[in-house]
Design a protein around this motif. Structure first.
Motif, mmCIF file in Angstrom:
data_model
loop_
_atom_site.group_PDB
_atom_site.id
_atom_site.type_symbol
_atom_site.label_atom_id
_atom_site.label_comp_id
_atom_site.label_asym_id
_atom_site.label_seq_id
_atom_site.Cartn_x
_atom_site.Cartn_y
_atom_site.Cartn_z
ATOM 1 N N SER A 250 0.835 -1.204 0.000
ATOM 2 C CA SER A 250 0.000 0.000 0.000
ATOM 3 C C SER A 250 0.867 1.251 0.000
ATOM 4 O O SER A 250 0.500 2.264 -0.590
ATOM 5 N N GLY A 251 2.035 1.178 0.595
ATOM 6 C CA GLY A 251 2.972 2.299 0.547
ATOM 7 C C GLY A 251 3.410 2.582 -0.874
ATOM 8 O O GLY A 251 3.439 3.719 -1.327
ATOM 9 N N ASP A 252 3.758 1.523 -1.597
ATOM 10 C CA ASP A 252 4.160 1.688 -2.997
ATOM 11 C C ASP A 252 3.028 2.298 -3.818
ATOM 12 O O ASP A 252 3.263 3.100 -4.719
ATOM 13 N N ASN A 253 1.788 1.881 -3.511
ATOM 14 C CA ASN A 253 0.646 2.346 -4.297
ATOM 15 C C ASN A 253 0.038 3.624 -3.755
ATOM 16 O O ASN A 253 -0.899 4.174 -4.335
ATOM 17 N N GLY A 254 0.549 4.079 -2.624
ATOM 18 C CA GLY A 254 0.082 5.342 -2.072
ATOM 19 C C GLY A 254 -1.344 5.304 -1.577
ATOM 20 O O GLY A 254 -2.049 6.315 -1.592
ATOM 21 N N VAL A 255 -1.775 4.134 -1.128
ATOM 22 C CA VAL A 255 -3.139 4.020 -0.616
ATOM 23 C C VAL A 255 -3.091 3.591 0.849
ATOM 24 O O VAL A 255 -2.078 3.104 1.345
ATOM 25 N N GLU A 256 -4.226 3.778 1.496
ATOM 26 C CA GLU A 256 -4.311 3.371 2.888
ATOM 27 C C GLU A 256 -4.389 1.849 2.927
ATOM 28 O O GLU A 256 -5.159 1.248 2.182
ATOM 29 N N GLY A 257 -3.560 1.236 3.761
ATOM 30 C CA GLY A 257 -3.562 -0.220 3.802
ATOM 31 C C GLY A 257 -4.756 -0.756 4.574
ATOM 32 O O GLY A 257 -5.245 -0.124 5.515
ATOM 33 N N LEU A 258 -5.218 -1.950 4.154
ATOM 34 C CA LEU A 258 -6.224 -2.659 4.947
ATOM 35 C C LEU A 258 -5.448 -3.656 5.783
ATOM 36 O O LEU A 258 -4.377 -4.095 5.383
ATOM 37 N N ASP A 259 -5.971 -4.044 6.914
ATOM 38 C CA ASP A 259 -5.277 -5.035 7.749
ATOM 39 C C ASP A 259 -3.872 -4.618 8.128
ATOM 40 O O ASP A 259 -2.950 -5.440 8.097
ATOM 41 N N ILE A 260 -3.665 -3.351 8.437
ATOM 42 C CA ILE A 260 -2.318 -2.976 8.864
ATOM 43 C C ILE A 260 -2.145 -3.387 10.325
ATOM 44 O O ILE A 260 -3.112 -3.475 11.072
ATOM 45 N N PRO A 261 -0.913 -3.683 10.730
ATOM 46 C CA PRO A 261 -0.686 -4.158 12.093
ATOM 47 C C PRO A 261 -1.291 -3.226 13.145
ATOM 48 O O PRO A 261 -1.155 -1.995 13.051
ATOM 49 N N THR A 262 -1.916 -3.814 14.153
ATOM 50 C CA THR A 262 -2.552 -3.022 15.214
ATOM 51 C C THR A 262 -1.515 -2.232 16.021
ATOM 52 O O THR A 262 -1.854 -1.270 16.706
ATOM 53 N N GLU A 263 -0.249 -2.658 15.907
ATOM 54 C CA GLU A 263 0.806 -1.955 16.643
ATOM 55 C C GLU A 263 0.884 -0.481 16.245
ATOM 56 O O GLU A 263 1.266 0.375 17.050
#
Lengths: 231, 304
Positions: free
Chosen positions: B277-290
């Motif tokens: 998602s970083g490469d694509n510049g979008v907000e990630g889904l399921d990103i670590p809760t940390e």
């Protein structure tokens, strides 16, 4: 007459740092010689030798403690780099390999300028597969072109990971834009090899010992460096 | 601050444009010193203070080491704060490797300058972004600048951007302890850095450099929110086995945090979706809760 070939390793992302990197000099640790001291004689500074006879020079050897931050501006860093390249008693070497910090700034300009007459034989560019890394490596390639540095090729690091239990191979840094191969193709340069993440390499680097079972891709890289320099 | 002494009545002022070189400087004992700027007051911190007076908290993300995920962590802090309806700005001070614009999905855009200053680029979730990426004609352009020129750009980013009112300004930095880092600390001397976040990976070659960064923060008396350990472990998508891909040979970030007397805020796993998602510049889904823990801790520190 000292015969040597200078290879510049230019990084866009992460890993080993040394001679030209005064802020984050990791190479001494990785080669197992961190914390040692150097002395200066009439012939210059004597480098520190590893168990396998690699001569190393790093600011690590000049710090009183490894925790000392080197908070230097560009001009002072350049002075140190000049010392490393002109005041070390290397003796006869087949290869001098120069590690650099990330970026395209003072240190890189210093190295290129200082080696203008001695000549850089080749550069190796390291990337990881994802676009945020490739983007910076494109700039580094641009830098090499502008300054007419000979490029041996690209190395793709941390390209994949094999689960130690089920042997499934995963891309931990997804190659969203075709990875280093696509970049190499578009820039008309070789992708020398694509190296997997190998925890043993990281571990042996931390411990400063030679790794067992290191990826065979490193062997391909060394062969290619030799071939380029001999060619 | 040393002031010139025995100045004539015709003195144009030691900080003026023509200090030491004007007609009124003739015969003055400080002429030589003034012309080399010895008595020039650095007004940059005051300019930055004025420019950032509507910015409540300034957070700087640091690491001694390259490639540990500073820009990713910066982006996640910014997105997390924005998701809580806080007004957020981000500055990418890494002029050689400005990844933040891509990660936040605004790379390749342009900025324009008005009387109020440069207007930042806004992401879909309303994060204001300033980066050298917006000033390059092509993303492939290498920015081959020495320290002084980089510092000039950083000063512009901090003093000449029309941020408006912000709850948080998060500043991403390049690796190391050099020109850029000294510039930021110096420029924010009056505006004040609210807190710093230090990012590392578990292995000793990274921790070693982060110790230097901690040393840097101590020397310059920067408030430290805590350490973030990134790429701490990886879960195989098939068999769910968790592995340490960067073995913590010396106890990882926890050991470092303990020895330095600072909190380890969180230990984040390698998450390919975050990279993607970083490469694509979008907000990630399921990103670590940390990352949520990190955002909470930043807020708690700044509010405390």
């Amino acid at each position: 007459l000292i015969i040597w070939r200078a290879i510049c390793i230019s990084e866009a992302v992460v890993s080993t740092q040394s001679t030209g990197d005064v802020c984050g000099p990791s190479l001494a640790r990785i080669l197992g010689v961190n914390g040692q001291s150097v002395h200066k004689s009439a012939a210059g500074w004597s480098p520190v030798y590893t168990l396998d006879d690699i001569a190393v020079m790093s600011i690590d050897f000049l710090l009183s403690s490894e925790e000392d931050a080197v908070i230097w501006r560009g001009a002072k860093k350049n002075g140190m780099i000049k010392d490393f390249l002109s005041s070390v008693d290397w003796g006869e070497l087949d290869y001098l390999v120069i590690d650099t910090p990330p970026g395209t700034s003072d240190e890189h300009l210093a190295i290129v300028s200082l080696l203008k007459q001695a000549k850089i034989t080749g550069t190796v560019l390291v990337t990881t597969p994802q676009e945020v890394s490739l983007g910076d490596v494109r700039k580094e390639i641009n830098f090499c072109r502008k300054l007419r540095l000979p490029v041996i090729g690209l190395v793709e690091n941390m390209a994949r990971y094999e689960c130690p239990k089920c042997r499934t191979v995963s891309e931990i840094f997804p190659a969203t834009s075709g990875g280093a191969q696509a970049l190499a193709d578009s820039e008309g340069m070789p992708l020398i090899c694509s190296i997997p993440v190998c925890p043993q390499v990281g571990q042996s680097g931390d411990n400063g010992v030679e790794g067992l079972d290191i990826p065979t891709e490193y062997g391909i890289l060394v062969e290619q460096v030799i071939r380029f320099c001999d060619g | 601050m040393i002031e010139p002494e025995n100045v004539p009545d015709s003195c144009p002022g030691p900080s003026s444009e023509g200090a030491g070189q004007m007609d009124g400087c003739a015969g003055c004992p400080n002429k030589q010193a003034c012309s080399t700027g010895q008595f020039r007051t650095d007004t940059s911190p005051a300019e930055v203070l004025a420019s950032l007076q509507c910015v409540r908290n300034k957070i700087v993300v640091l690491s001694g080491k390259g490639g540990v995920g500073k820009s990713t962590v910066t982006a996640q802090i910014a997105r997390g704060l924005a998701a809580l309806d806080l007004s957020v700005g981000v500055v990418d001070v890494d002029v050689c490797g400005p990844s933040l614009a891509r990660i936040l999905g605004v790379n390749g855009q342009s900025v324009h300058k008005s009387a109020a200053g440069w207007s930042p680029v806004y992401t879909l979730d309303d994060i204001a972004v300033m980066s050298i990426d917006f000033l390059l004609s092509s993303e492939e352009d290498a920015v081959i600048w020495r320290g002084a020129k980089k510092n000039g750009m950083i000063k512009d980013f901090l003093s000449s951007v029309d941020w408006g009112e912000l709850d948080y300004l998060v500043i991403d930095t390049p690796p190391g302890t050099s020109d850029e880092h000294l510039a930021i600390v110096s420029l924010l001397k009056q505006a004040k850095i609210t807190g710093t976040v230090l990012v590392t990976t578990p292995q000793e070659v990274s921790l070693g450099d982060v110790r230097k960064e901690i040393n840097f923060c101590r020397k310059l008396r920067l408030p430290v929110i805590g350490l973030v350990e990134n790429m701490a472990r990886y879960e195989c998508p098939k068999c769910r086995t968790v592995s340490e891909i960067f073995p913590a040979t010396s106890g990882g970030a926890q050991a470092l945090a303990d020895s330095e007397g600072m909190p380890l805020i969180c230990s984040i796993p390698v998450c390919p979706q975050v990279g993607q998602s970083g490469d694509n510049g979008v907000e990630g889904l399921d990103i670590p809760t940390e990352y949520g823990i990190l955002v909470e801790q930043v807020i708690r520190f700044c509010d405390g």
